[in-house]
Design a protein around this motif. Structure first.
Motif, PDB file in Angstrom:
ATOM      1  N   GLY A 173     -11.376  29.868 -34.011  1.00 32.87           N
ATOM      2  CA  GLY A 173     -12.622  29.144 -34.234  1.00 32.87           C
ATOM      3  C   GLY A 173     -13.278  29.523 -35.541  1.00 32.87           C
ATOM      4  O   GLY A 173     -12.945  30.543 -36.162  1.00 32.87           O
ATOM      5  N   ALA A 174     -14.225  28.692 -35.966  1.00 26.64           N
ATOM      6  CA  ALA A 174     -14.923  28.895 -37.242  1.00 26.64           C
ATOM      7  C   ALA A 174     -16.031  29.931 -37.079  1.00 26.64           C
ATOM      8  O   ALA A 174     -17.199  29.599 -36.925  1.00 26.64           O
ATOM      9  CB  ALA A 174     -15.491  27.577 -37.747  1.00 26.64           C
ATOM     10  N   GLY A 175     -15.643  31.195 -37.103  1.00 25.68           N
ATOM     11  CA  GLY A 175     -16.613  32.271 -37.045  1.00 25.68           C
ATOM     12  C   GLY A 175     -16.965  32.682 -35.627  1.00 25.68           C
ATOM     13  O   GLY A 175     -16.726  31.953 -34.662  1.00 25.68           O
ATOM     14  N   ASN A 176     -17.551  33.879 -35.499  1.00 29.04           N
ATOM     15  CA  ASN A 176     -17.911  34.407 -34.186  1.00 29.04           C
ATOM     16  C   ASN A 176     -18.989  33.587 -33.497  1.00 29.04           C
ATOM     17  O   ASN A 176     -19.046  33.539 -32.269  1.00 29.04           O
ATOM     18  CB  ASN A 176     -18.378  35.858 -34.327  1.00 29.04           C
ATOM     19  N   ASP A 177     -19.855  32.925 -34.284  1.00 26.87           N
ATOM     20  CA  ASP A 177     -20.911  32.113 -33.673  1.00 26.87           C
ATOM     21  C   ASP A 177     -20.316  31.045 -32.762  1.00 26.87           C
ATOM     22  O   ASP A 177     -20.786  30.839 -31.636  1.00 26.87           O
ATOM     23  CB  ASP A 177     -21.766  31.439 -34.749  1.00 26.87           C
ATOM     24  N   PHE A 178     -19.288  30.378 -33.250  1.00 28.58           N
ATOM     25  CA  PHE A 178     -18.644  29.325 -32.458  1.00 28.58           C
ATOM     26  C   PHE A 178     -18.000  29.917 -31.208  1.00 28.58           C
ATOM     27  O   PHE A 178     -18.131  29.365 -30.105  1.00 28.58           O
ATOM     28  CB  PHE A 178     -17.601  28.595 -33.294  1.00 28.58           C
ATOM     29  N   LEU A 179     -17.310  31.041 -31.359  1.00 24.93           N
ATOM     30  CA  LEU A 179     -16.637  31.649 -30.218  1.00 24.93           C
ATOM     31  C   LEU A 179     -17.645  32.121 -29.175  1.00 24.93           C
ATOM     32  O   LEU A 179     -17.390  32.020 -27.970  1.00 24.93           O
ATOM     33  CB  LEU A 179     -15.777  32.822 -30.685  1.00 24.93           C
ATOM     34  N   LEU A 180     -18.783  32.615 -29.612  1.00 27.86           N
ATOM     35  CA  LEU A 180     -19.818  33.033 -28.668  1.00 27.86           C
ATOM     36  C   LEU A 180     -20.400  31.834 -27.919  1.00 27.86           C
ATOM     37  O   LEU A 180     -20.730  31.932 -26.732  1.00 27.86           O
ATOM     38  CB  LEU A 180     -20.923  33.795 -29.396  1.00 27.86           C
ATOM     39  N   LEU A 181     -20.511  30.697 -28.600  1.00 28.10           N
ATOM     40  CA  LEU A 181     -20.943  29.471 -27.915  1.00 28.10           C
ATOM     41  C   LEU A 181     -19.931  29.054 -26.851  1.00 28.10           C
ATOM     42  O   LEU A 181     -20.297  28.640 -25.747  1.00 28.10           O
ATOM     43  CB  LEU A 181     -21.136  28.343 -28.928  1.00 28.10           C
ATOM     44  N   VAL A 182     -18.649  29.164 -27.187  1.00 26.35           N
ATOM     45  CA  VAL A 182     -17.600  28.852 -26.216  1.00 26.35           C
ATOM     46  C   VAL A 182     -17.695  29.786 -25.010  1.00 26.35           C
ATOM     47  O   VAL A 182     -17.594  29.346 -23.853  1.00 26.35           O
ATOM     48  CB  VAL A 182     -16.202  28.958 -26.874  1.00 26.35           C
ATOM     49  N   LEU A 183     -17.911  31.070 -25.269  1.00 26.90           N
ATOM     50  CA  LEU A 183     -18.030  32.025 -24.165  1.00 26.90           C
ATOM     51  C   LEU A 183     -19.248  31.721 -23.297  1.00 26.90           C
ATOM     52  O   LEU A 183     -19.194  31.884 -22.073  1.00 26.90           O
ATOM     53  CB  LEU A 183     -18.112  33.453 -24.712  1.00 26.90           C
ATOM     54  N   ARG A 184     -20.329  31.291 -23.925  1.00 25.29           N
ATOM     55  CA  ARG A 184     -21.499  30.908 -23.145  1.00 25.29           C
ATOM     56  C   ARG A 184     -21.161  29.792 -22.160  1.00 25.29           C
ATOM     57  O   ARG A 184     -21.554  29.822 -20.995  1.00 25.29           O
ATOM     58  CB  ARG A 184     -22.621  30.435 -24.076  1.00 25.29           C
ATOM     59  N   LEU A 185     -20.430  28.797 -22.629  1.00 27.20           N
ATOM     60  CA  LEU A 185     -20.042  27.685 -21.764  1.00 27.20           C
ATOM     61  C   LEU A 185     -19.039  28.129 -20.708  1.00 27.20           C
ATOM     62  O   LEU A 185     -19.096  27.711 -19.550  1.00 27.20           O
ATOM     63  CB  LEU A 185     -19.443  26.557 -22.604  1.00 27.20           C
ATOM     64  N   LEU A 186     -18.110  28.992 -21.118  1.00 34.92           N
ATOM     65  CA  LEU A 186     -17.036  29.417 -20.227  1.00 34.92           C
ATOM     66  C   LEU A 186     -17.552  30.328 -19.113  1.00 34.92           C
ATOM     67  O   LEU A 186     -17.175  30.177 -17.953  1.00 34.92           O
ATOM     68  CB  LEU A 186     -15.960  30.139 -21.049  1.00 34.92           C
ATOM     69  N   LEU A 187     -18.418  31.254 -19.461  1.00 29.35           N
ATOM     70  CA  LEU A 187     -18.913  32.215 -18.472  1.00 29.35           C
ATOM     71  C   LEU A 187     -20.040  31.647 -17.633  1.00 29.35           C
ATOM     72  O   LEU A 187     -20.214  32.024 -16.475  1.00 29.35           O
ATOM     73  CB  LEU A 187     -19.380  33.493 -19.178  1.00 29.35           C
TER      74      LEU A 187
END
Length: 472
Positions: A173-187
């Motif tokens: 993903g494009a930077g940790n910000d995007f991955l943290l958003l994905v984790l928010r949705l996933l968790l």
């Protein structure tokens, strides 16, 4: 209902463009309180993009309070108070009146040595890939990132960090910000996440903005205290075991095993391992990743190329446990990739050709030289300061041993044109008294030797206690 004709650009994340457009429309009054927005499906069809991209933008707007979701009815513009608009105006006015100050020397802990970027190699690979791949580079690509890059990344992580991952577990993903958003949705918001304090505030703020319940867990010289973690209802623990930011604490094997045991005790428990700068260690061998010793499939591993190559590359990655893969594919997997195929192809070539390994070796040597120089320059600060968190990463801690306030140290430095950072800026447990001695963070990766010498000489003059005159 408002039709949103959002002008999407090829550059930049689509979800962020949608989020910024709607937010601006609300703030400037073109979308009024109570006005209904198109459903995520309708807007996705209008814009000809993935529905998950619209959901991500809507989710952020909901989290920040700009929208309200009414079951079975849809999304509506939320009511914003007059105080909000007044504060917004004050902030904008303040920004206009007080532009960001420039400093002669900045000891930023987030800097890197930009002069050492391999421009010629990167440019050559860009040209070669454009010639070979042609039109194929213009297509969108796999949502998780190109499979060939994920295979290359899996091999690299196993060899360098002991991380066990199949390509299907990796999300680029494009930077940790995007991955943290994905984790928010996933968790999901039903999860409660535990943080240390002080901690990496960007991650803390991202989960806070998602309205996820957060618990702060006490840490000691070994990192997050698992006995204190057990006392909370948290089911997710966010840690940086190889080099905790900002304290520099390295989590020993005993504490790691305790943390893994905690995660294995319940089905919904996971550990987020942020391995943000593990490539740079200057004493002993690199610390193996927590994920590599996980036998219960409980570690979500995060890494980035921002420190090792360049922040502007905007390529980070996530290794998901097998137990989360099905949920990811069902709930988040349709989200479009956020990294261009060109950037992915260059990075893959950079890694498979051996250029990345050579670059890392050069950067380790360069940063170790800067690290050692900084320690040498700081010898004159004894006995007024102690050095903490050295031998890894790209910053050290300077802990005062005389009565002083961090704010005074920072203001004295800034008045002399030197930018430094306080440890207390990363303290997020506001209801608990800040327990650390006055501590300043000094990053060195982005500084030349001359600038480093200039900055330290200035700090020596403005900080050195003179009898009782500098005692606060």
């Amino acid at each position: 209902m408002s039709d949103l004709m959002i002008p999407l650009l090829e550059q930049g994340h689509l979800y962020e463009q949608i989020y910024q457009y709607i937010k601006k429309e609300i703030i400037e009054g073109r979308l009024v309180t109570g006005e209904k927005l198109p459903s995520s499906r309708t807007l996705a069809m209008q814009l000809q993009i993935a529905r998950s991209t619209v959901n991500l933008a809507y989710d952020q707007l909901l989290a920040e309070g700009y929208l309200e979701s009414v079951p079975c009815k849809g999304y509506f513009v939320a009511a914003l108070s007059e105080e909000y608009y007044q504060q917004l105006g004050e902030v904008e006015e303040k920004k206009e009146i007080e532009p960001e100050k420039e400093y002669g020397v900045s000891f930023s802990p987030f800097g890197i040595d930009l002069d050492s970027f391999p421009f010629s190699i990167w440019k050559k690979m860009h040209k070669e890939i454009m010639a070979e791949a042609g039109r194929n580079l213009l297509t969108l690509g796999h949502p998780q990132g190109e499979e060939s890059l994920r295979k290359t990344l899996a091999q690299y992580l196993l060899a360098s960090r002991g991380v066990k991952a199949k390509p299907e577990q990796i999300l680029i993903g494009a930077g940790n910000d995007f991955l943290l958003l994905v984790l928010r949705l996933l968790l999901g918001r039903q999860s409660t996440i535990a943080f240390e304090s002080p901690t990496y505030k960007k991650a803390y703020d991202m989960f806070l903005a998602g309205r996820m319940p957060i618990r702060i867990v006490e840490m000691d010289e070994a990192g997050m205290r698992v006995d204190k973690l057990q006392e909370t209802e948290a089911n997710i623990a966010y840690v940086m075991p190889s080099h905790q930011f900002p304290t520099g604490v390295v989590m020993p094997i005993g504490r790691r095993m305790e943390l893994l045991k905690w995660a294995s005790q319940k089905e919904d428990r996971y550990i987020i391992e942020d391995d943000y700068d593990s490539e740079f260690r200057y004493k002993g061998k690199p610390i193996p990743a927590l994920q590599g010793i996980d036998q219960a499939d409980k570690v979500i591993y995060m890494g980035t190329f921002s420190k090792s190559i360049a922040p502007s590359l905007r390529i980070s990655f996530l290794v998901m446990p097998q137990s989360l893969l099905k949920k990811y594919k069902n709930e988040v997997g349709s989200m479009s990739t956020t990294v261009s195929k060109m950037d992915q192809a260059i990075l893959e070539n950079f890694m498979t050709s051996g250029a990345f390994e050579r670059h890392l070796n050069r950067m380790r040597k360069l940063y170790k030289g800067k690290h050692d120089l900084l320690l040498e320059l700081l010898k004159d600060f004894s006995p007024w300061f102690q050095i903490k968190g050295e031998n890894a990463g790209s910053h050290i801690l300077l802990q005062a041993t005389f009565p002083v306030e961090e704010g005074w140290l920072k203001s004295q430095a800034e008045a002399a044109g030197i930018k430094v950072y306080c440890l207390s800026e990363y303290w997020v447990e506001k209801e608990v008294t800040y327990p650390f001695p006055p501590t300043i963070i000094l990053g060195y990766a982005g500084l030349s030797e001359d600038k480093m010498k200039e900055g330290i000489e200035t700090l020596k003059k403005v900080w050195k206690p003179q009898g009782e005159t500098h005692v606060i």
